[in-house]
Design a protein around this motif. Structure first.
Motif, mmCIF file in Angstrom:
data_model
loop_
_atom_site.group_PDB
_atom_site.id
_atom_site.type_symbol
_atom_site.label_atom_id
_atom_site.label_comp_id
_atom_site.label_asym_id
_atom_site.label_seq_id
_atom_site.Cartn_x
_atom_site.Cartn_y
_atom_site.Cartn_z
ATOM 1 N N ALA A 23 26.543 50.822 77.304
ATOM 2 C CA ALA A 23 27.644 51.544 77.940
ATOM 3 C C ALA A 23 28.762 50.588 78.339
ATOM 4 O O ALA A 23 29.949 50.876 78.142
ATOM 5 N N CYS A 27 32.476 50.674 76.505
ATOM 6 C CA CYS A 27 33.668 50.954 77.311
ATOM 7 C C CYS A 27 34.626 49.767 77.352
ATOM 8 O O CYS A 27 35.838 49.961 77.488
ATOM 9 N N ILE A 82 22.918 57.099 70.001
ATOM 10 C CA ILE A 82 23.730 56.077 70.660
ATOM 11 C C ILE A 82 24.140 55.000 69.654
ATOM 12 O O ILE A 82 25.306 54.586 69.593
ATOM 13 N N SER A 124 28.118 59.357 75.030
ATOM 14 C CA SER A 124 27.982 59.705 76.438
ATOM 15 C C SER A 124 26.876 60.719 76.660
ATOM 16 O O SER A 124 26.081 60.591 77.602
ATOM 17 N N ARG A 127 23.321 59.021 76.072
ATOM 18 C CA ARG A 127 22.884 58.095 77.122
ATOM 19 C C ARG A 127 22.572 58.860 78.404
ATOM 20 O O ARG A 127 21.647 58.498 79.138
ATOM 21 N N LEU A 147 25.429 54.255 85.845
ATOM 22 C CA LEU A 147 25.971 54.454 84.500
ATOM 23 C C LEU A 147 27.473 54.742 84.567
ATOM 24 O O LEU A 147 28.265 54.166 83.810
ATOM 25 N N SER A 151 30.455 52.156 83.253
ATOM 26 C CA SER A 151 31.480 52.615 82.306
ATOM 27 C C SER A 151 32.873 52.317 82.833
ATOM 28 O O SER A 151 33.762 51.874 82.085
#
Length: 405
Positions: A23, A27, A82, A124, A127, A147, A151
């Motif tokens: 993540a 991001c 993912i 998204s 996860r 999480l 992000s």
């Protein structure tokens, strides 16, 4: 004492890197390119309006792909969804980086941004579903708040990394940072541990997997009540991102001052996500849902009253605090009310509602501003915070679920 056959106590360390690492990397890659998409479109000959539309395609791609994303996750599982989403995002950003090298590259850039949004939707949802099932309920809010916080940290860091590379490689450098971040996310996601699914109480017999329609109908009560609060919260969050730079410009500040205020607001946002998750796990979801929306609502109502750098900064810091403590709230509530069977479909619908709010919030701001004034538009978005708080105050206690506490 635990028996030899009992599972070991849960530890965040066991999933921290494979669950949160992808993540962060994804991001960072996304954050690196967000500031330069408009510049790329302008270089390719797009007007200001078309350039803004191309940036919007990321959000639209994510919004409209939420429902297909649930079916993809169901078919391929969380881990490979993912991996595939991160790889698709990397390929799309590579295409975007090469758009300046081909004729009619603007179309390639537009398609690439749509694919990035679609990839983000799958990434998204998968996860979130993974953490919902991998983390015990007593740690759920902390896991999903973390999480959300990770992000935001990635989105915050990405532009700085991209800016550093662009010093040597030009605008294309930001896209190569994006490619590297998402490709690294795909590689790291391969290490995500497989979920160990406990046997069903009925001995393992399972009927046909529920469809999106089945889930929508059977959980209509949740979608039409708590879903309204989620829609309002998402609209509030998206609006705040537009309000701060617009009001800074309204006050005659330059880009550096506006960026400083926005950045400091984001820094506060990133500091408070874990304590908020811990509070939700210990006391209940409404202990964060109600205060966070009221705080953001008050801050937005204060912004039209500010007339200086200091005043706007204080209001922006208050917005950052309110948004920061709500980190992971939408994901946590979605996880709480999602069924054991049909969870992916439920979360796809949940995210569709949230993304509708994210799209609608800035639209409301634009419409009220066009009809009245910027101050009126900002105040209208602030009222959304109080409306969301009212929904949460009424609905969360009534819909108390076995997973909520």
């Amino acid at each position: 004492m635990t028996s030899p056959d009992s599972p070991p106590p849960f530890s965040f360390r066991s999933i921290a890197i494979p669950a949160f690492g992808p993540a962060l990397l994804f991001c960072i890659g996304e954050g690196a390119v967000l500031p330069v998409v408009v510049l790329s479109a302008r270089e390719l000959g797009a007007s200001v309006a078309v350039s803004a539309l191309i940036v919007t395609l990321i959000g639209l791609g994510s919004w409209f792909f939420n429902l297909p994303a649930s079916l993809i996750t169901l078919k391929f599982g969380e881990r490979w969804s993912i991996v595939g989403a991160a790889a698709a995002g990397a390929l799309a950003l590579a295409a975007a980086g090469a758009s300046s090298l081909i004729p009619n590259g603007l179309w390639l850039l537009a398609v690439a941004m749509s694919v990035v949004g679609m990839a983000a939707s799958v990434f998204s949802l998968a996860r979130q579903k993974y953490l919902t099932e991998a983390v015990p309920v007593q740690f759920r809010a902390r896991a999903l708040s973390t999480l959300g916080g990770v992000s935001r940290i990635g989105i915050f860091i990405g532009p700085f990394v991209g800016a550093g590379v662009m010093q040597f490689a030009g605008i294309a450098g930001a896209y190569w940072v994006g490619v590297a971040g998402m490709a690294a996310a795909a590689v790291l996601a391969v290490t995500i541990p497989d979920l160990v699914v406990p046997p069903a109480p009925d001995g393992g017999h399972k009927g046909p997997e529920p469809t999106l329609r089945n889930v929508a109908v059977s959980h209509a009560g949740v979608f039409l009540t708590l879903g309204v609060g989620i829609l309002l919260l998402s609209a509030l969050r998206a609006s705040r991102q537009v309000v701060i730079p617009l009001w800074a410009e309204h006050l005659g500040m330059d880009a550096t001052q506006a960026s400083l205020i926005y950045g400091l607001s984001g820094a506060i946002d990133m500091l408070v996500f874990y304590p908020a998750g811990r509070l939700m796990d210990r006391r209940g979801r409404q202990w964060v849902a109600i205060p966070s929306t009221i705080i953001m609502g008050i801050a937005l109502l204060l912004i039209p009253l500010t007339a200086s750098f200091t005043g706007l900064l204080l209001a922006a810091l208050l917005i950052g605090f309110g948004n920061g403590i709500s980190s992971g709230l939408i994901m946590t509530l979605g996880a709480d009310f999602s069924p054991d069977r049909g969870r992916g479909q439920f979360l796809g619908l949940w995210r569709f509602i949230a993304d509708a709010g994210s799209t609608g919030g800035p639209v409301l701001l634009s419409v009220v501003t066009a009809l009245a004034s910027l101050g009126a538009g900002v105040s209208a978005t602030g009222i959304l915070g109080f409306a969301a708080a009212a929904v949460f105050a009424v609905v969360i206690p009534r819909l108390r679920h076995r997973r909520n506490y």
